[in-house]
Scaffold this motif. Structure first.
Motif, PDB file in Angstrom:
ATOM      1  N   GLY A  70      52.195  70.864 -42.459  1.00 21.17           N
ATOM      2  CA  GLY A  70      51.639  69.529 -42.280  1.00 21.17           C
ATOM      3  C   GLY A  70      51.429  68.861 -43.605  1.00 21.17           C
ATOM      4  N   ALA A  71      50.714  67.771 -43.579  1.00 18.39           N
ATOM      5  CA  ALA A  71      50.655  66.935 -44.763  1.00 18.39           C
ATOM      6  C   ALA A  71      49.654  67.439 -45.801  1.00 18.39           C
ATOM      7  CB  ALA A  71      50.348  65.495 -44.350  1.00 18.39           C
TER       8      ALA A  71
ATOM      9  N   LYS B  12      42.967  70.754 -43.229  1.00 22.04           N
ATOM     10  CA  LYS B  12      43.083  72.080 -42.618  1.00 22.04           C
ATOM     11  C   LYS B  12      42.423  73.187 -43.439  1.00 22.04           C
ATOM     12  CE  LYS B  12      47.029  70.706 -39.914  1.00 22.04           C
ATOM     13  NZ  LYS B  12      48.432  70.803 -39.563  1.00 22.04           N
TER      14      LYS B  12
ATOM     15  N   GLY C 216      55.018  72.589 -45.687  1.00 20.84           N
ATOM     16  CA  GLY C 216      54.666  71.174 -45.627  1.00 20.84           C
ATOM     17  C   GLY C 216      54.064  70.687 -46.929  1.00 20.84           C
ATOM     18  N   GLY C 217      53.418  69.543 -46.846  1.00 23.93           N
ATOM     19  CA  GLY C 217      52.808  68.953 -48.041  1.00 23.93           C
ATOM     20  C   GLY C 217      51.754  69.874 -48.636  1.00 23.93           C
TER      21      GLY C 217
ATOM     22  N   ILE D  60      58.915  66.955 -53.122  1.00 23.52           N
ATOM     23  CA  ILE D  60      59.291  68.053 -52.230  1.00 23.52           C
ATOM     24  C   ILE D  60      59.088  67.584 -50.796  1.00 23.52           C
ATOM     25  CG2 ILE D  60      58.744  70.414 -51.516  1.00 23.52           C
ATOM     26  CD1 ILE D  60      57.527  70.816 -54.373  1.00 23.52           C
TER      27      ILE D  60
ATOM     28  N   ASN E  38      50.729  76.082 -36.676  1.00 27.31           N
ATOM     29  CA  ASN E  38      50.272  74.687 -36.668  1.00 27.31           C
ATOM     30  C   ASN E  38      50.772  73.966 -37.909  1.00 27.31           C
ATOM     31  OD1 ASN E  38      47.814  72.862 -37.964  1.00 27.31           O
ATOM     32  ND2 ASN E  38      48.402  72.313 -35.898  1.00 27.31           N
TER      33      ASN E  38
ATOM     34  N   GLY F 127      58.122  70.802 -43.174  1.00 25.27           N
ATOM     35  CA  GLY F 127      58.611  69.693 -43.991  1.00 25.27           C
ATOM     36  C   GLY F 127      58.357  68.384 -43.279  1.00 25.27           C
ATOM     37  N   ALA F 128      58.796  67.303 -43.916  1.00 32.65           N
ATOM     38  CA  ALA F 128      58.635  65.970 -43.330  1.00 32.65           C
ATOM     39  C   ALA F 128      59.696  65.797 -42.243  1.00 32.65           C
ATOM     40  CB  ALA F 128      58.753  64.911 -44.418  1.00 32.65           C
TER      41      ALA F 128
ATOM     42  N   GLU G 224      60.209  64.350 -39.531  1.00 33.53           N
ATOM     43  CA  GLU G 224      60.571  63.135 -38.785  1.00 33.53           C
ATOM     44  C   GLU G 224      61.898  62.557 -39.256  1.00 33.53           C
ATOM     45  OE1 GLU G 224      57.679  63.578 -40.419  1.00 33.53           O
ATOM     46  OE2 GLU G 224      55.973  62.890 -39.223  1.00 33.53           O
TER      47      GLU G 224
ATOM     48  N   GLY H  88      49.205  71.431 -31.997  1.00 32.88           N
ATOM     49  CA  GLY H  88      49.131  70.318 -32.945  1.00 32.88           C
ATOM     50  C   GLY H  88      50.109  69.231 -32.533  1.00 32.88           C
ATOM     51  N   GLY H  89      49.697  67.991 -32.654  1.00 34.86           N
ATOM     52  CA  GLY H  89      50.520  66.870 -32.184  1.00 34.86           C
ATOM     53  C   GLY H  89      51.921  66.879 -32.781  1.00 34.86           C
ATOM     54  N   ASP H  90      52.001  66.934 -34.112  1.00 34.98           N
ATOM     55  CA  ASP H  90      53.315  66.895 -34.758  1.00 34.98           C
ATOM     56  C   ASP H  90      54.074  68.199 -34.562  1.00 34.98           C
ATOM     57  OD1 ASP H  90      53.465  64.254 -36.247  1.00 34.98           O
ATOM     58  OD2 ASP H  90      51.502  65.004 -36.836  1.00 34.98           O
ATOM     59  N   THR H  91      53.327  69.298 -34.459  1.00 39.80           N
ATOM     60  CA  THR H  91      53.976  70.591 -34.242  1.00 39.80           C
ATOM     61  C   THR H  91      54.686  70.604 -32.891  1.00 39.80           C
ATOM     62  OG1 THR H  91      52.179  71.564 -35.508  1.00 39.80           O
ATOM     63  CG2 THR H  91      53.578  73.085 -34.274  1.00 39.80           C
TER      64      THR H  91
HETATM   65  P1  ADP Z   1      49.963  68.606 -36.598  1.00 37.55           P
HETATM   66  O1  ADP Z   1      49.862  67.232 -35.969  1.00 37.55           O
HETATM   67  O2  ADP Z   1      50.934  69.478 -35.885  1.00 37.55           O
HETATM   68  O3  ADP Z   1      48.606  69.248 -36.784  1.00 37.55           O
HETATM   69  P2  ADP Z   1      50.018  67.495 -39.256  1.00 37.55           P
HETATM   70  O4  ADP Z   1      49.580  66.184 -38.710  1.00 37.55           O
HETATM   71  O5  ADP Z   1      49.032  68.253 -40.059  1.00 37.55           O
HETATM   72  O6  ADP Z   1      50.578  68.418 -38.074  1.00 37.55           O
HETATM   73  O7  ADP Z   1      51.287  67.329 -40.196  1.00 37.55           O
HETATM   74  C1  ADP Z   1      52.426  66.611 -39.851  1.00 37.55           C
HETATM   75  C2  ADP Z   1      52.850  65.702 -40.957  1.00 37.55           C
HETATM   76  O8  ADP Z   1      53.068  66.388 -42.176  1.00 37.55           O
HETATM   77  C3  ADP Z   1      54.162  65.030 -40.634  1.00 37.55           C
HETATM   78  O9  ADP Z   1      53.955  63.628 -40.576  1.00 37.55           O
HETATM   79  C4  ADP Z   1      55.090  65.406 -41.798  1.00 37.55           C
HETATM   80  O10 ADP Z   1      55.927  64.357 -42.211  1.00 37.55           O
HETATM   81  C5  ADP Z   1      54.078  65.726 -42.878  1.00 37.55           C
HETATM   82  N1  ADP Z   1      54.698  66.560 -43.913  1.00 37.55           N
HETATM   83  C6  ADP Z   1      55.218  67.778 -43.779  1.00 37.55           C
HETATM   84  N2  ADP Z   1      55.732  68.224 -44.936  1.00 37.55           N
HETATM   85  C7  ADP Z   1      55.554  67.238 -45.836  1.00 37.55           C
HETATM   86  C8  ADP Z   1      55.876  67.090 -47.228  1.00 37.55           C
HETATM   87  N3  ADP Z   1      56.503  68.051 -47.912  1.00 37.55           N
HETATM   88  N4  ADP Z   1      55.538  65.928 -47.829  1.00 37.55           N
HETATM   89  C9  ADP Z   1      54.916  64.959 -47.128  1.00 37.55           C
HETATM   90  N5  ADP Z   1      54.566  65.043 -45.823  1.00 37.55           N
HETATM   91  C10 ADP Z   1      54.892  66.168 -45.182  1.00 37.55           C
END
Ligand code: ADP
Ligand code: MG
Length: 402
Positions: free
Chosen positions: A200-201, A206, A224-225, A298, A322, A326-327, A329, A359-362
């Motif tokens: 995630g971001a 978290k 992720g971020g 990244i 969860n 990566g990004a 989308e 998780g929503g995005d997961t």
């Molecule tokens: P969830 O809803 O499953 O809990 P999050 O909301 O924490 O997940 O994370 C999802 C977001 O993280 C996505 O919008 C995705 O683009 C972003 N993300 C993942 N990896 C990166 C990255 N390397 N840099 C920027 N944003 C990222």
């Protein structure tokens, strides 16, 4: 974890024919032009509703909708959802505009055995969110027992999620039961070794999840971020990546805690970088984490890291996931998430891995990878799922625990 389910109704209450059940469900469904746009949540609670109705109980559905803040608000009435519930159940139901008092009592009195009533938005009354004991008692006056089938609302101690369980015999519905069993198999009482993927971001959203997991799992995979913040804490220059520099000390503390707990933290050693967040942008490349340029960010973990993580999963019996790696989308930054999700799906099919994700995005990412059905359980519960990953006791669940 032991909790009462519908299987305990018979021994506790005898025949439920003619008995009135208050059933807490999640009807916070997306609406479009006055009708239900996505009935996933209604379908989830259908088995519980039909099981009780078919056993002859009078079923009263209780749910909240939106945030009316303790006041009646015609834009958030649950009467709008009535048609959608009827469509899913294939039965007519009665809308009941009050939860307590003579109007409620009279409407419930009209219901025959096996009939279903939908009660108005619980949050129209301040006693709901205040978890007012008198309010719960007044609702309970018309009922014989309480069933909670809304795990997604179980992190709130409200009258309809917790208070009612104190004044009526209380049971987990079938959807709640399935969710609790899946979550227990993933973190409560899992088969080791356990891997957790946290992506995630941002680390900041978290922190409690990470803190809890390092004491629970053998492998913590950070993507992720938030991986950028951990890499930065280890002295890696992450260029213009999303990175919370103020949290590098926290990240180091989590890594220390993991060391002591025997939890291996996995960070990527190759990454996919680009000068901008766009589909297949100019300058897209894969490199070692130590080679990220000052103008690059990244956006995904690299293929070598993904392969190494697949090897980790192959050694594990349980996975809890969860957050995307990566990004996801935008292409091709979905690559690692899709690949690892497919590895997890294949291992689950082989019978070697129990896998739970939320998780929503997961959930969106797993659907995108086409493997949501190949996980042991996918939770759509959002806030409640995260609080569970944080190791917190959920009041709505605690109230059902025997
Ligand atoms: P969830 O809803 O499953 O809990 P999050 O909301 O924490 O997940 O994370 C999802 C977001 O993280 C996505 O919008 C995705 O683009 C972003 N993300 C993942 N990896 C990166 C990255 N390397 N840099 C920027 N944003 C990222
Ligand atoms: Mg999200």
């Amino acid at each position: 974890m032991t909790f009462r389910t519908l299987d305990d109704l018979g021994s506790d209450l005898g025949d439920v024919t003619g008995k009135v059940a208050l059933v807490r469900v999640d009807l916070n469904v997306p609406m479009r032009e006055g009708s239900v746009a996505d009935d996933t949540r209604i379908r989830a609670v259908m088995p519980t509703i039909l099981e009780l109705a078919d056993a002859g109980a009078k079923v009263l559905l209780l749910a909240h909708y939106g945030r009316p803040k303790g006041q009646k608000n015609s834009t958030m009435t649950l009467s709008w959802v009535q048609g959608g519930v009827e469509d899913v159940l294939g039965r007519e139901i009665m809308f009941i505009p009050e939860l307590t008092g003579p109007v409620a009592a009279q409407a419930i009195g009209i219901l025959g055995n096996g009939d279903i009533g939908l009660m108005e938005n619980t949050r129209f009354w301040p006693g709901e969110e205040a978890n007012d004991a008198d309010f719960a008692a007044a609702i309970a006056e018309n009922a014989d027992f309480y069933v909670n089938d809304a795990f997604s609302a179980a992190h709130r101690a409200h009258a309809s999620t917790e208070g009612l369980a104190k004044v009526l015999p209380a049971y987990a519905g079938r959807a709640m039961e399935a969710e609790l069993k899946a979550l227990d198999a993933a973190l409560g009482n899992p088969e080791a070794p356990v891997a957790a993927v946290v992506g995630g971001a941002k680390v900041s959203t978290k922190l409690d999840v990470l803190e809890n997991l390092v004491g629970q799992v053998q492998h913590l995979i950070i993507g992720g971020g938030m991986a950028n913040t951990f890499l930065a804490a280890r002295g890696v220059d992450v260029g213009k990546s999303l990175c919370e520099n103020d949290l590098t000390e926290t990240a180091n503390a989590i890594m220390d805690k993991a060391d002591h707990a025997g939890c291996t933290i996995h960070l990527p050693y190759d990454v996919v970088v680009a000068p901008e967040f766009a589909a297949n942008p100019a300058g897209l490349r894969t490199c070692n984490v130590h080679e990220v340029g000052a103008n690059e960010m990244i956006l995904d973990i690299g293929p070598q890291a993904t392969e190494a993580l697949a090897d980790v999963l192959k050694t594990c019996r349980t996975l809890v996931w969860n957050g995307p790696l990566g990004a996801f989308e935008i292409e091709p930054f979905d690559t690692a998430t899709v690949a690892l999700a497919r590895t997890a799906a294949a291992l689950k099919q082989d019978g070697s891995l129990t896998s739970v994700a939320g998780g929503g995005d997961t959930v969106a990412a797993l659907n995108h990878a086409g493997v949501a059905d190949d996980f042991s359980y996918v939770s759509t519960a959002g806030g409640a799922f995260l609080e569970w990953m944080e190791g917190k006791e959920l009041p709505g669940v605690a109230a059902l625990t025997a």
